[in-house]
Design a protein around this motif. Structure first.
Motif, PDB file in Angstrom:
ATOM      1  N   GLN A 169       0.826  -1.206   0.000  1.00  0.00           N
ATOM      2  CA  GLN A 169       0.000   0.000   0.000  1.00  0.00           C
ATOM      3  C   GLN A 169       0.865   1.263   0.000  1.00  0.00           C
ATOM      4  O   GLN A 169       1.678   1.466   0.904  1.00  0.00           O
ATOM      5  N   TRP A 170       0.673   2.102  -1.022  1.00  0.00           N
ATOM      6  CA  TRP A 170       1.408   3.360  -1.156  1.00  0.00           C
ATOM      7  C   TRP A 170       0.487   4.414  -1.754  1.00  0.00           C
ATOM      8  O   TRP A 170      -0.470   4.096  -2.464  1.00  0.00           O
ATOM      9  N   SER A 171       0.803   5.657  -1.465  1.00  0.00           N
ATOM     10  CA  SER A 171       0.116   6.779  -2.109  1.00  0.00           C
ATOM     11  C   SER A 171       1.127   7.903  -2.302  1.00  0.00           C
ATOM     12  O   SER A 171       2.114   7.985  -1.579  1.00  0.00           O
ATOM     13  N   LEU A 172       0.885   8.763  -3.281  1.00  0.00           N
ATOM     14  CA  LEU A 172       1.801   9.848  -3.600  1.00  0.00           C
ATOM     15  C   LEU A 172       1.138  11.173  -3.266  1.00  0.00           C
ATOM     16  O   LEU A 172       0.081  11.511  -3.797  1.00  0.00           O
ATOM     17  N   ASN A 173       1.767  11.917  -2.370  1.00  0.00           N
ATOM     18  CA  ASN A 173       1.282  13.237  -1.965  1.00  0.00           C
ATOM     19  C   ASN A 173       2.305  14.268  -2.434  1.00  0.00           C
ATOM     20  O   ASN A 173       3.301  14.538  -1.763  1.00  0.00           O
ATOM     21  N   GLY A 174       2.052  14.861  -3.618  1.00  0.00           N
ATOM     22  CA  GLY A 174       3.062  15.737  -4.200  1.00  0.00           C
ATOM     23  C   GLY A 174       4.300  14.938  -4.559  1.00  0.00           C
ATOM     24  O   GLY A 174       4.244  13.986  -5.332  1.00  0.00           O
ATOM     25  N   GLN A 183       4.119   7.880   0.346  1.00  0.00           N
ATOM     26  CA  GLN A 183       3.644   7.515   1.677  1.00  0.00           C
ATOM     27  C   GLN A 183       3.293   6.029   1.691  1.00  0.00           C
ATOM     28  O   GLN A 183       2.570   5.555   0.798  1.00  0.00           O
ATOM     29  N   PRO A 184       3.781   5.261   2.692  1.00  0.00           N
ATOM     30  CA  PRO A 184       3.516   3.817   2.721  1.00  0.00           C
ATOM     31  C   PRO A 184       2.150   3.472   3.306  1.00  0.00           C
ATOM     32  O   PRO A 184       2.028   2.686   4.254  1.00  0.00           O
ATOM     33  N   TRP A 185       1.098   4.043   2.738  1.00  0.00           N
ATOM     34  CA  TRP A 185      -0.279   3.695   3.067  1.00  0.00           C
ATOM     35  C   TRP A 185      -1.173   4.180   1.931  1.00  0.00           C
ATOM     36  O   TRP A 185      -0.822   5.106   1.190  1.00  0.00           O
ATOM     37  N   ASN A 186      -2.306   3.548   1.773  1.00  0.00           N
ATOM     38  CA  ASN A 186      -3.256   3.970   0.750  1.00  0.00           C
ATOM     39  C   ASN A 186      -3.870   5.314   1.132  1.00  0.00           C
ATOM     40  O   ASN A 186      -4.043   5.612   2.320  1.00  0.00           O
ATOM     41  N   ASP A 222       9.587  -4.934  -7.764  1.00  0.00           N
ATOM     42  CA  ASP A 222      10.498  -6.064  -7.559  1.00  0.00           C
ATOM     43  C   ASP A 222      10.176  -6.700  -6.206  1.00  0.00           C
ATOM     44  O   ASP A 222      10.406  -6.097  -5.153  1.00  0.00           O
ATOM     45  N   THR A 223       9.611  -7.909  -6.221  1.00  0.00           N
ATOM     46  CA  THR A 223       9.203  -8.585  -4.993  1.00  0.00           C
ATOM     47  C   THR A 223       9.691 -10.032  -5.007  1.00  0.00           C
ATOM     48  O   THR A 223      10.020 -10.570  -6.073  1.00  0.00           O
ATOM     49  N   PRO A 224       9.724 -10.701  -3.838  1.00  0.00           N
ATOM     50  CA  PRO A 224      10.210 -12.085  -3.792  1.00  0.00           C
ATOM     51  C   PRO A 224       9.390 -13.055  -4.630  1.00  0.00           C
ATOM     52  O   PRO A 224       9.942 -13.985  -5.223  1.00  0.00           O
ATOM     53  N   ASP A 225       8.063 -12.858  -4.691  1.00  0.00           N
ATOM     54  CA  ASP A 225       7.216 -13.787  -5.436  1.00  0.00           C
ATOM     55  C   ASP A 225       6.647 -13.199  -6.713  1.00  0.00           C
ATOM     56  O   ASP A 225       5.820 -13.824  -7.390  1.00  0.00           O
ATOM     57  N   GLY A 226       7.055 -11.971  -7.057  1.00  0.00           N
ATOM     58  CA  GLY A 226       6.579 -11.363  -8.285  1.00  0.00           C
ATOM     59  C   GLY A 226       5.222 -10.710  -8.181  1.00  0.00           C
ATOM     60  O   GLY A 226       4.680 -10.239  -9.188  1.00  0.00           O
ATOM     61  N   ASN A 227       4.661 -10.657  -6.973  1.00  0.00           N
ATOM     62  CA  ASN A 227       3.346 -10.062  -6.774  1.00  0.00           C
ATOM     63  C   ASN A 227       3.436  -8.838  -5.869  1.00  0.00           C
ATOM     64  O   ASN A 227       4.290  -8.755  -4.998  1.00  0.00           O
ATOM     65  N   GLY A 228       2.535  -7.905  -6.079  1.00  0.00           N
ATOM     66  CA  GLY A 228       2.456  -6.750  -5.190  1.00  0.00           C
ATOM     67  C   GLY A 228       3.642  -5.818  -5.330  1.00  0.00           C
ATOM     68  O   GLY A 228       4.263  -5.698  -6.395  1.00  0.00           O
ATOM     69  N   ARG A 229       3.969  -5.173  -4.212  1.00  0.00           N
ATOM     70  CA  ARG A 229       5.060  -4.210  -4.175  1.00  0.00           C
ATOM     71  C   ARG A 229       5.971  -4.492  -2.993  1.00  0.00           C
ATOM     72  O   ARG A 229       5.611  -5.211  -2.054  1.00  0.00           O
ATOM     73  N   SER A 230       7.145  -3.880  -3.041  1.00  0.00           N
ATOM     74  CA  SER A 230       8.084  -3.911  -1.920  1.00  0.00           C
ATOM     75  C   SER A 230       8.456  -2.478  -1.578  1.00  0.00           C
ATOM     76  O   SER A 230       8.076  -1.537  -2.275  1.00  0.00           O
ATOM     77  N   ALA A 231       9.191  -2.311  -0.488  1.00  0.00           N
ATOM     78  CA  ALA A 231       9.690  -0.990  -0.092  1.00  0.00           C
ATOM     79  C   ALA A 231      11.151  -0.873  -0.504  1.00  0.00           C
ATOM     80  O   ALA A 231      11.962  -1.755  -0.180  1.00  0.00           O
TER      81      ALA A 231
END
Length: 340
Positions: A116-121, A125-128, A155-164
């Motif tokens: 979960q991430w969102s962009l504020n300007g 931010q690591p939340w929706n 780039d994630t360990p299983d190819g799904n979702g997101r990482s930090a």
């Protein structure tokens, strides 16, 4: 008392006998119970337990019992959460009093997947947007002179979702600026103090996990920037170090971090408010996703935490604006374990 026809006054008494065995206390966690007993020295000491409602007592293995003369203790692992158990101490052929304990629940770390991430300007931010904020970063400080240096990656360990992705980067123009270590932490970025940060470390938490498990990749850049707190001749050019640490504290408020040298306050693992602490560090490149585990070292099994602190940085000395420009720590799938 009459003896040979003569009356004598005798005092008759019973000498105090120490307890044979006693279960002093039992402390229930989510999937483990810590038990403490006392007995006369020299007896074979141990514990038994059973699930409430069951008649079958289970012996705690002798290898799990730690004895110190009259006192002894043990950890009973691999129990069911939210379940009532009965425990008792054993010394020789005798049993201590029975104590009923109920294990706690378990809980996931919010957004431990870092999906979960969102962009504020300019600030990632690591939340929706509009969602629960559990994690935060130093991006609000870094973007005063540049762009976010902690951001999502596909780039994630299983190819799904997101990482930090946490990147240490010199932010500024030319030689005017500061080294900003890529970081993420459970808590909130409070404000920027000049070119320094004030952070609130910790989220409300009363459970007692045993380990933190997650996945990481790391690129260690040579240390390029060294603050006056350290000997530049010794540090410059040496490998940077990535770090993940976790702590539980029982203070009434989250822990305030201040990086300004004039009123600096950093977290001390030996602080009196610390209930448990553990860390992992890496100073070499790890190019493939690799699983890590951090075991929490508890100062006391009876103290109940109030806040969970969990922090990661691409540069372990980032609080001092010291590290390697280009160090990158990638993280994914943080999970709390509640057993041994």
């Amino acid at each position: 008392v009459t003896v040979h026809g003569r009356t004598e006054r005798w005092t008759v008494y019973v000498e105090k006998v120490d307890f044979v065995v006693n279960t002093v206390s039992a402390d229930a966690w989510s999937k483990v119970v810590w038990v403490y007993g006392e007995s006369q020295e020299g007896l074979k000491q141990g514990f038994q337990y059973r699930q409430a409602g069951s008649e079958e007592w289970i012996d705690v293995p002798e290898s799990s019992v730690v004895s110190d003369g009259t006192s002894f203790s043990a950890c009973i692992p691999r129990l069911e959460p939210l379940t009532e158990y009965v425990v008792r101490a054993v010394a020789g052929e005798d049993f201590g009093s029975e104590i009923h304990v109920t294990t706690q629940s378990t809980e996931l770390i919010p957004n431990g997947s870092f999906d979960q991430w969102s962009l504020n300007g300019k600030v990632w931010q690591p939340w929706n947007e509009g969602g629960l904020q559990f994690w935060d970063t130093g991006n609000k400080g870094a973007t005063t002179l540049g762009s976010s240096n902690t951001y999502p990656s596909d780039d994630t360990p299983d190819g799904n979702g997101r990482s930090a992705c946490l990147e240490t980067r010199f932010v500024g123009v030319g030689v005017i600026g500061k080294l900003a270590a890529g970081n993420i932490f459970a808590g909130e970025y409070v404000k920027t103090d000049g070119t320094n940060g004030i952070l609130s470390f910790g989220r409300p938490w009363n459970l007692r996990p045993t380990r933190l498990r997650g996945w990481f990749k790391y690129h260690s850049a040579p240390i390029s920037n060294v603050s006056s707190d350290f000997d530049a001749d010794k540090l410059k050019g040496t490998p940077d170090t990535g770090i993940v640490w976790i702590a539980l504290i029982d203070s009434d408020e989250p822990f305030e971090i201040r990086t300004n040298p004039k009123n600096r306050q950093l977290f001390d693992p030996e602080g009196q408010e610390v209930v448990a602490y553990g860390k992992a560090e890496w100073s070499k490149d790890v190019t493939d996703w690799t699983q890590f585990e951090i075991t929490l070292d508890y100062k006391s099994t009876q103290r109940v935490p109030k806040y969970l602190l969990c922090t990661a940085s691409a540069s372990s000395l980032g609080d001092y604006f010291t590290g390697g420009n280009g160090s990158i720590l990638m993280l994914d799938n943080f999970e709390l374990m509640f057993d041994y």
